[in-house]
Design a protein around this motif. Sequence first.
Motif, PDB file in Angstrom:
ATOM      1  N   SER A  21      15.060  23.743 -55.309  1.00 36.82           N
ATOM      2  CA  SER A  21      15.928  24.754 -55.393  1.00 36.82           C
ATOM      3  C   SER A  21      15.832  26.372 -54.648  1.00 36.82           C
ATOM      4  O   SER A  21      14.688  26.264 -55.623  1.00 36.82           O
ATOM      5  CB  SER A  21      16.769  25.037 -55.924  1.00 36.82           C
ATOM      6  N   SER A  30      25.158  34.547 -47.151  1.00 36.02           N
ATOM      7  CA  SER A  30      25.246  33.716 -45.692  1.00 36.02           C
ATOM      8  C   SER A  30      25.552  34.359 -44.396  1.00 36.02           C
ATOM      9  O   SER A  30      24.802  33.827 -43.256  1.00 36.02           O
ATOM     10  CB  SER A  30      27.119  33.147 -46.065  1.00 36.02           C
ATOM     11  N   MET A  34      17.560  30.503 -43.630  1.00 35.00           N
ATOM     12  CA  MET A  34      16.945  29.956 -44.662  1.00 35.00           C
ATOM     13  C   MET A  34      16.215  29.131 -44.094  1.00 35.00           C
ATOM     14  O   MET A  34      16.462  28.172 -43.744  1.00 35.00           O
ATOM     15  CB  MET A  34      17.697  29.180 -45.556  1.00 35.00           C
ATOM     16  N   GLY A  55      25.387  26.606 -41.998  1.00 35.67           N
ATOM     17  CA  GLY A  55      24.497  24.833 -42.441  1.00 35.67           C
ATOM     18  C   GLY A  55      24.442  24.299 -41.078  1.00 35.67           C
ATOM     19  O   GLY A  55      24.083  23.203 -41.214  1.00 35.67           O
ATOM     20  N   ARG A  72      22.240  23.848 -47.553  1.00 35.46           N
ATOM     21  CA  ARG A  72      22.306  24.559 -48.280  1.00 35.46           C
ATOM     22  C   ARG A  72      24.061  24.881 -49.033  1.00 35.46           C
ATOM     23  O   ARG A  72      25.186  24.481 -48.176  1.00 35.46           O
ATOM     24  CB  ARG A  72      22.686  25.852 -47.608  1.00 35.46           C
ATOM     25  N   ASN A  74      26.157  27.820 -49.906  1.00 39.06           N
ATOM     26  CA  ASN A  74      26.891  29.441 -49.621  1.00 39.06           C
ATOM     27  C   ASN A  74      27.705  29.651 -51.124  1.00 39.06           C
ATOM     28  O   ASN A  74      27.368  30.946 -51.019  1.00 39.06           O
ATOM     29  CB  ASN A  74      27.438  29.688 -48.533  1.00 39.06           C
ATOM     30  N   THR A  77      24.794  29.723 -52.976  1.00 38.99           N
ATOM     31  CA  THR A  77      23.955  30.869 -52.782  1.00 38.99           C
ATOM     32  C   THR A  77      22.475  30.108 -53.326  1.00 38.99           C
ATOM     33  O   THR A  77      21.659  31.350 -53.333  1.00 38.99           O
ATOM     34  CB  THR A  77      23.359  32.349 -53.204  1.00 38.99           C
ATOM     35  N   THR A  78      22.818  29.090 -52.540  1.00 40.88           N
ATOM     36  CA  THR A  78      21.233  27.846 -52.922  1.00 40.88           C
ATOM     37  C   THR A  78      21.085  27.164 -51.477  1.00 40.88           C
ATOM     38  O   THR A  78      21.491  27.463 -51.312  1.00 40.88           O
ATOM     39  CB  THR A  78      21.925  27.488 -54.324  1.00 40.88           C
ATOM     40  N   VAL A  79      19.970  27.180 -51.264  1.00 40.50           N
ATOM     41  CA  VAL A  79      19.252  26.280 -50.621  1.00 40.50           C
ATOM     42  C   VAL A  79      18.339  25.175 -50.951  1.00 40.50           C
ATOM     43  O   VAL A  79      17.848  25.496 -51.944  1.00 40.50           O
ATOM     44  CB  VAL A  79      18.541  27.567 -49.202  1.00 40.50           C
ATOM     45  N   TYR A  80      18.262  24.232 -50.389  1.00 41.21           N
ATOM     46  CA  TYR A  80      17.474  22.886 -51.258  1.00 41.21           C
ATOM     47  C   TYR A  80      16.936  22.589 -50.333  1.00 41.21           C
ATOM     48  O   TYR A  80      16.752  21.950 -48.634  1.00 41.21           O
ATOM     49  CB  TYR A  80      18.550  22.633 -51.652  1.00 41.21           C
ATOM     50  N   CYS A  96      10.195  29.090 -49.847  1.00 43.47           N
ATOM     51  CA  CYS A  96      11.208  29.191 -49.151  1.00 43.47           C
ATOM     52  C   CYS A  96      11.755  31.518 -49.035  1.00 43.47           C
ATOM     53  O   CYS A  96      11.082  31.827 -49.073  1.00 43.47           O
ATOM     54  CB  CYS A  96      12.573  29.484 -50.116  1.00 43.47           C
TER      55      CYS A  96
END
Length: 119
Positions: A21, A30, A34, A55, A72, A74, A77-80, A96
């Motif tokens: 994460s 957004s 990323m 995305g 992600r 939005n 506010t997290t990208v995986y 990241c």
Amino acid sequence: QVQLVESGGGLVQAGGSLRLSCAASGRTFSTYDMGWFRQAPGKERESVAAIRWSGAITYYADSVKGRFTISRDNAKTTVYLQMNSLKPEDTAVYYCAARPLYRDEYEYWGQGTQVTVSS
């Protein structure tokens, strides 16, 4: 400006899974594309996966296609980065990064999280 903090790394056996994460600060998450990168000892940093701000579009390195999935949220506010069927050669520090829209370079980077895959 955005600050990025990765988590989820660790030690796993070959064939196992991990989910990384990357939590981003700021209200403009957004508006950033990323990416996940990795760097193994003695090797150059390489791109692993990327996702557009919406995305809707993703990119994967050939070495991870079919095994890794970037996503992600939005609102959070997290990208995986979901990593399945891990191999010893996936061992690296994973970072990241955020690239502002209409820019060519990733401008913001996290501190990295270690992923170690044992054989």
